[in-house]
Scaffold this active site. Structure first.
Site, PDB file in Angstrom:
ATOM      1  N   ASP A 102      38.514  24.813   0.331  1.00 11.03           N
ATOM      2  CA  ASP A 102      37.929  25.106   1.447  1.00 11.03           C
ATOM      3  C   ASP A 102      37.059  26.997   0.670  1.00 11.03           C
ATOM      4  O   ASP A 102      36.705  26.748  -0.297  1.00 11.03           O
ATOM      5  CB  ASP A 102      38.927  26.228   1.786  1.00 11.03           C
ATOM      6  CG  ASP A 102      39.573  27.411   1.111  1.00 11.03           C
ATOM      7  OD1 ASP A 102      40.281  26.693  -0.353  1.00 11.03           O
ATOM      8  OD2 ASP A 102      40.379  28.319   0.837  1.00 11.03           O
ATOM      9  N   GLU A 197      42.749  28.237  -0.584  1.00 12.80           N
ATOM     10  CA  GLU A 197      43.056  29.169  -1.527  1.00 12.80           C
ATOM     11  C   GLU A 197      42.978  29.858  -2.088  1.00 12.80           C
ATOM     12  O   GLU A 197      42.832  31.420  -1.950  1.00 12.80           O
ATOM     13  CB  GLU A 197      42.300  27.831  -2.222  1.00 12.80           C
ATOM     14  CG  GLU A 197      42.488  28.864  -4.485  1.00 12.80           C
ATOM     15  CD  GLU A 197      41.590  29.337  -4.750  1.00 12.80           C
ATOM     16  OE1 GLU A 197      41.552  30.778  -5.632  1.00 12.80           O
ATOM     17  OE2 GLU A 197      40.739  29.874  -3.815  1.00 12.80           O
TER      18      GLU A 197
END
Length: 431
Positions: A102, A197
């Site tokens: 991400d 994350e």
């Protein structure tokens, strides 16, 4: 012998696995950054955005094409794979390499247009889609180490996504090199690519049994040569202020606005305990959002420090300020909810010194000056370390992350690939 000559000699000595295949890290990186994988802190799903799986599917297809037969994407958006060992030794520990898919919610990751600025010579880099975005050496000090390198940026309207697609590309190229170069001896290598994350949920659904690793390394750091064995410890806090509501036309002497009380508390926070007023090993107390209405308002904080005990002290400042301000607001009450987020991975890594030692040796074998650092933040490795997988953080070459001026060097990414390969051989050698 000069320091640079020393590390060059080490590099020549240990680069005994002359690569039969050229680096593929740049091509992979350019492919990955155009896939929008921005995570969403407001979402309750895992992954928080389904588009993160778009990158996961690409990675699985590439791993399978390399001949890594167990590569797969699970229902939660995690990519798992194993590069099978090729050594005769039976006792080589399984090590894991991890990066996150991400990108930050702080800046758009849609429509990324990566640009390569070849043979950088120190001049300002103006990003063409927004000429107000300029990379200047005095604002990006590590550019001083990049003369002659090829610098990759976005075009000015988005972040680049080097955090952490640089790490992903580096791990993927290392997998490719291991599969193409059987002369590089290694044990089983476990691969993990995580979602979310950036919003603190990167390993919420990680299957530790499936990984089956003894040691891990996140590839998610900044300058080439850096290795981080220490992170912040982190708590989250929610302050709930309960005021007194009244019709605004008849509020004199009656209304006690929870919104205004919350504003007074935030304004009273000490500057020398704020992100903008701290550096190095100093912790901070940071309000990240305010919401509510007259009767009730909420302030969300993040609390950070390298010393766990100081987290309690920082939270106590919120208590004391709130109680002091509420003395002027009779009838109003408050509640402070504090929740643990992650802890300093050094607490675990100090019990496994060889994991860090091997990482530093791998960096030196790649011809770099290895530097052990602390990070004013956290990584997936922070939580993985407390989940039974001690996991320091190795440089990926990413810089100015979470913003439009994010950049990475092609040559630094290649050095990260070399470092990963050296780590694989060191664990095999020392078994």
């Amino acid at each position: 012998m000069l320091l640079t000559e020393k590390y060059s000699t080490l590099h020549r000595k240990y680069m005994n696995f002359k690569l039969a295949s050229r680096f593929t890290v740049t091509e992979r990186f350019l492919k990955y950054v155009v896939i929008d994988t921005q995570s969403d802190p407001e979402s309750l799903t895992c992954p928080s955005t389904d588009k993160q799986k778009d990158l996961g599917r690409v990675l699985v297809a590439e791993l399978l094409e390399m001949g890594i037969t167990d590569a797969h994407l699970d229902e939660h958006g995690y990519v798992y794979a194993t590069v099978p060992g090729n050594t005769d030794k039976a006792n080589v520990p399984v090590i894991c390499f991890c990066s996150h898919m991400d990108t930050s919610p702080d800046c758009s990751g849609a429509g990324v247009k990566p640009l390569i600025h070849k043979n950088y010579q120190g001049a300002d880099i103006v990003l063409p889609d927004d000429p107000t975005q300029v990379l200047r050496m005095d604002e990006h000090p590590d550019l001083k180490n990049q003369i002659g390198h090829d610098i990759i940026t976005a075009s000015g309207n988005t972040l680049l996504g080097a955090d952490n697609k640089a790490g992903i590309a580096e791990i993927m190229d290392a997998c490719y090199q291991l599969m193409q170069n059987p002369q590089i001896k290694h044990g089983d290598i476990s691969i993990l690519f995580t979602p979310d994350e950036e919003i603190g949920r990167g390993v919420d659904k990680a299957d530790m049994q499936k990984l089956g690793a003894y040691a891990g390394y996140t590839i998610d750091g900044e300058s080439a040569g850096n290795m981080e064995n220490e992170t912040f410890s982190a708590d989250g806090a929610k302050l709930i202020i309960r005021g007194i509501s009244s019709h605004p036309g008849f509020a004199k002497g009656k209304m006690q606005s929870a919104i205004k009380i919350a504003g007074q508390i935030v304004a009273a926070l000490p500057y020398d305990l704020s992100p903008e007023g701290t550096e190095a090993m100093e912790g901070f107390l940071h309000p990240v959002s305010i919401s509510g209405h007259v009767e009730q308002a909420e302030v969300d904080f993040i609390i950070r420090d390298f010393d766990d005990a100081k987290l309690i002290e920082h939270a106590d400042i919120i208590h004391k300020l709130t109680e002091l301000i509420l003395k002027n607001h009779p009838g109003c009450t408050y509640e402070l909810q504090v929740k643990e987020q992650y802890r300093n991975m050094k607490n675990v890594l100090d019990q496994h010194p060889q994991i860090v030692e091997y990482g530093m040796e791998a960096i030196r074998r790649a011809g770099l000056d290895a530097r052990l650092c602390s990070i004013r933040g956290g990584t997936d490795g922070s939580r993985l370390s407390f989940m039974g997988l001690p996991c320091p953080n190795i440089f990926a070459g990413e810089h100015a992350f979470h913003g439009k001026q994010e950049w990475v060097s092609v040559q630094d990414m290649q050095k990260a690939v070399e470092t990963i390969l050296h780590l694989c051989t060191i664990w095999e050698e020392r078994a």
